[in-house]
Design an enzyme around this catalytic site. Structure first.
Site, PDB file in Angstrom:
ATOM      1  N   GLY A  55       0.901  -1.312  -0.111  1.00 45.86           N
ATOM      2  CA  GLY A  55      -0.011  -0.184  -0.085  1.00 45.86           C
ATOM      3  C   GLY A  55       0.972   1.117   0.177  1.00 45.86           C
ATOM      4  CB  CYS A  82       5.296  -3.970   0.468  1.00 43.96           C
ATOM      5  SG  CYS A  82       6.173  -2.330   0.206  1.00 43.96           S
ATOM      6  CE1 TYR A  83       0.809   1.104   5.603  1.00 42.22           C
ATOM      7  CE2 TYR A  83      -1.004  -0.643   5.457  1.00 42.22           C
ATOM      8  CZ  TYR A  83      -0.490   0.743   5.810  1.00 42.22           C
ATOM      9  OH  TYR A  83      -1.502   1.026   6.681  1.00 42.22           O
ATOM     10  CG  HIS A 169       6.452  -5.375  -3.881  1.00 46.08           C
ATOM     11  ND1 HIS A 169       5.061  -5.563  -3.702  1.00 46.08           N
ATOM     12  CD2 HIS A 169       6.907  -4.368  -3.704  1.00 46.08           C
ATOM     13  CE1 HIS A 169       4.922  -4.279  -3.058  1.00 46.08           C
ATOM     14  NE2 HIS A 169       5.945  -3.446  -3.142  1.00 46.08           N
ATOM     15  CD  GLU A 171       3.698  -8.295  -5.328  1.00 46.32           C
ATOM     16  OE1 GLU A 171       4.473  -8.965  -4.481  1.00 46.32           O
ATOM     17  OE2 GLU A 171       3.400  -7.126  -5.018  1.00 46.32           O
ATOM     18  CB  SER A 223     -18.639  -6.999 -28.529  1.00 50.27           C
ATOM     19  OG  SER A 223     -17.391  -7.830 -28.125  1.00 50.27           O
ATOM     20  N   GLY A 224     -17.637  -9.939 -30.273  1.00 54.77           N
ATOM     21  CA  GLY A 224     -16.392 -10.357 -30.911  1.00 54.77           C
ATOM     22  C   GLY A 224     -15.081 -10.310 -30.159  1.00 54.77           C
ATOM     23  CB  VAL A 226     -11.021 -11.666 -25.126  1.00 58.20           C
ATOM     24  CG1 VAL A 226     -10.573 -13.265 -24.460  1.00 58.20           C
ATOM     25  CG2 VAL A 226     -10.043 -11.157 -25.914  1.00 58.20           C
ATOM     26  CG  ASP A 227     -13.464 -10.054 -21.548  1.00 61.03           C
ATOM     27  OD1 ASP A 227     -12.540 -11.000 -21.733  1.00 61.03           O
ATOM     28  OD2 ASP A 227     -13.578  -9.040 -21.054  1.00 61.03           O
ATOM     29  CB  SER A 228     -19.021 -11.070 -25.498  1.00 68.92           C
ATOM     30  OG  SER A 228     -18.240 -10.828 -26.588  1.00 68.92           O
ATOM     31  CB  SER A 229     -15.467 -14.794 -28.061  1.00 65.66           C
ATOM     32  OG  SER A 229     -15.633 -13.607 -28.789  1.00 65.66           O
ATOM     33  CE  LYS A 373      -9.074  -9.740 -22.062  1.00 60.11           C
ATOM     34  NZ  LYS A 373     -10.356  -8.841 -22.114  1.00 60.11           N
TER      35      LYS A 373
END
Ligand code: XMP
Length: 517
Positions: A55, A82-83, A169, A171, A223-224, A226-229, A373
């Site tokens: 943070g 970290c924080y 960190h 990550e 929509s074509g 990635v997500d809606s497909s 994603k």
């Protein structure tokens, strides 16, 4: 069956989603929660591990996020980063002070192999540090497990209470063994079994969707992207023809893209597919309009007018589905879940749009709402969605409308579609596609003088844009090799009618944006 859960408690750091993604990459399901989440709620979720994020604050600052002490008594393993590390020390009676010398960047630490957190990690390794405070005195019962030249408590722990902390960190990829540290935490400290797998996700989601939908209908706006497909692919597998996908083609997609989307979903998937071709309607609404914001607004309004009409026509007695993904719901930094419970708000690209009051479905279905994603892409590949759709680069909702400056006309759309197709083809052939996050052609509505053979020309200028970025908030222009640029320029001026000049956009973001409008 519910997966074992790891909670990332969000204290407002910039890498918080990354922590959750890394944990999931270890095969452990992970959710981000606001640090203010009441302890009862945490207990009810019964996580097998908790991670405190970084943070931007200092624990001594009264206004900075703090945590109730009871969380350390739950018997649930905690890793502070970290924080989060400083907060753990501070809350349990240790001391945090300002560093004499802040550490920023890649730093060498020496760690103890006796610590479970550092098992299978060399004694000396590189980590990513970014801090101006440090833990100067540990709480009782803790011992130091790593140090750097300027940070005596780069990591510390109290194994009896299963409390672990790292000042750096793990990550970020700059931390050489960061992934191993998170892996050690979830497996060796928390004892997760690693039950988060994409194959299981598909199977469980399909079962859940069938149960939830029963014999009702589902409508999805495709929509074509990635997500809606991928949402369409999952729903198709679950309920086949009970699913209707509505694809509004405003004529502002890239060359042949509308046909590709139609072909994919009509040939490879079982569903009802409705394509609404409304280029003329859009062009007439956009006639004479040159202001970028007004153009965006018109495209959005026209899109929804067509879309909602189609929905009304299909009937609303079933469910409404959409491709919302996990990051859409996380309000970063505050850890709140935006959109929670607000089923009447629909996701559209960047924006949330309200559903008209007269359209009321039995419910909303968001099969990807818990996925990041990269997980959505993994699911898409497993469902057999073509590579070009699964790995499609971001494409703005208003489509080529924001890449044609000035008035949008049929002729300009055609020039831009052809130019964009040539540019993409050349990038693909040159083998550098994977290094670019987004690349496209722009038609700035500028004509310049040129010469072709013995003739003077006065024709379009094409700008090409290619960027590298981690998150699209900032971006850099890609250093495309000169010979690739030369081939692109050559092909654009030779193959695309009405193009006689090519420029390369060398603006980073900020001060530029990725799109030109
Ligand atoms: P900017 O131009 O804001 O773009 O730097 C950042 C990223 O967002 C995309 N973009 C959009 N995506 N609807 C979208 O879905 C939009 O209206 C929109 N405008 C920009 C852009 O392509 C880039 O990836």
């Amino acid at each position: 069956m519910a997966n074992q859960l790891c909670i990332v408690l969000d204290f407002g750091g910039q890498y918080n989603q990354l922590i959750a993604r890394r944990v999931r990459e270890c095969g452990v399901y992970c959710e981000i929660k606001n640090y203010k989440t009441p302890i009862e709620e945490i207990k009810a979720l019964s996580p097998a591990g908790i991670i405190f994020t970084g943070g931007p604050n200092s624990v001594y600052d009264e206004s900075s996020p703090h945590i109730y002490k009871e969380i350390f008594d739950l018997g649930i393993p905690i890793l502070g980063i970290c924080y989060g590390c400083q907060l753990m020390a501070y809350t349990l009676g240790g001391t945090v002070e300002s560093c004499e010398k802040s550490e920023y960047g890649k730093i060498e630490i020496t760690s103890s192999s006796n610590s479970l957190l550092f098992s299978d990690i060399p004694e000396k390794s590189i980590v990513w540090m970014s801090h101006t405070d440090f833990v100067s005195q540990l709480p009782e019962g803790f011992n130091v497990t790593a140090r750097s030249a300027d940070c005596p408590c780069a990591a510390f722990e109290c194994p009896d209470k299963k409390l672990y902390a790292v000042q750096f960190h793990p990550e970020v990829t700059h931390s050489e063994f960061g992934k191993q540290i998170l892996h050690n935490f979830v497996y060796k400290v928390c004892g997760f079994t690693g039950d988060w797998k994409m194959d299981d996700f598909i199977e469980n989601t399909v079962t859940d969707l069938r149960r939830q939908i029963g014999d009702k209908k589902v409508i999805l706006g495709l929509s074509g992207g990635v997500d809606s497909s991928v949402a369409a692919g999952l729903l198709s597998r679950a309920v086949g023809k009970q699913l209707t996908c509505v694809f509004v083609d405003q004529g502002l997609m890239r060359k042949d893209e509308g046909d590709f989307v139609e072909e994919t979903f009509t040939k490879l998937f079982d569903m009802n597919f409705i394509r609404v071709n409304c280029k003329e309607k859009f062009l007439s609404a956009l006639k004479g309009v040159t202001d970028p914001e007004q153009k965006r607004k018109i495209i959005g309004t026209e899109f929804y007018s067509v879309f909602w009409d189609k929905i009304r026509e299909q009937g609303t007695d079933g469910f409404f589905a959409q491709g919302t993904i996990y990051p859409d719901r996380i309000e970063s930094g505050k850890g709140n879940e935006a959109g929670k419970g607000s089923t009447a708000v629909i996701k559209t690209h960047h924006n949330m749009v309200e559903m008209p009051a007269d359209i009321q479905f039995a419910g909303t279905i968001e099969p990807l709402k818990d996925l990041f994603k990269d997980e959505v892409r993994a699911v898409g590949e497993k469902l057999g969605i073509p590579h070009d759709l699964v790995w499609r680069q971001p494409f703005p909702g208003p489509g080529l409308g924001v890449r044609i400056l000035g008035e949008i006309t049929e002729e300009k759309i055609k020039v831009l579609q052809e130019a964009d197709a040539v540019f993409r083809d050349e990038i693909r052939k040159s083998g550098i596609e994977d290094q670019l996050k987004q690349f496209f052609a722009v038609l700035p509505d500028v004509r310049t003088v040129g010469v072709m053979g013995d003739h003077r020309t006065y024709d379009h200028l094409i700008a090409i844009r290619a960027i590298t970025t981690d998150d699209f908030m900032t971006a850099d222009w890609a250093r495309i090799p000169y010979d690739v640029l030369a081939r692109v320029s050559n092909r654009l001026t030779n193959e695309v009618e009405h193009v006689n000049r090519v420029v390369y956009d060398i603006t980073s973001k900020p001060p530029g944006t990725v799109e030109w409008e």
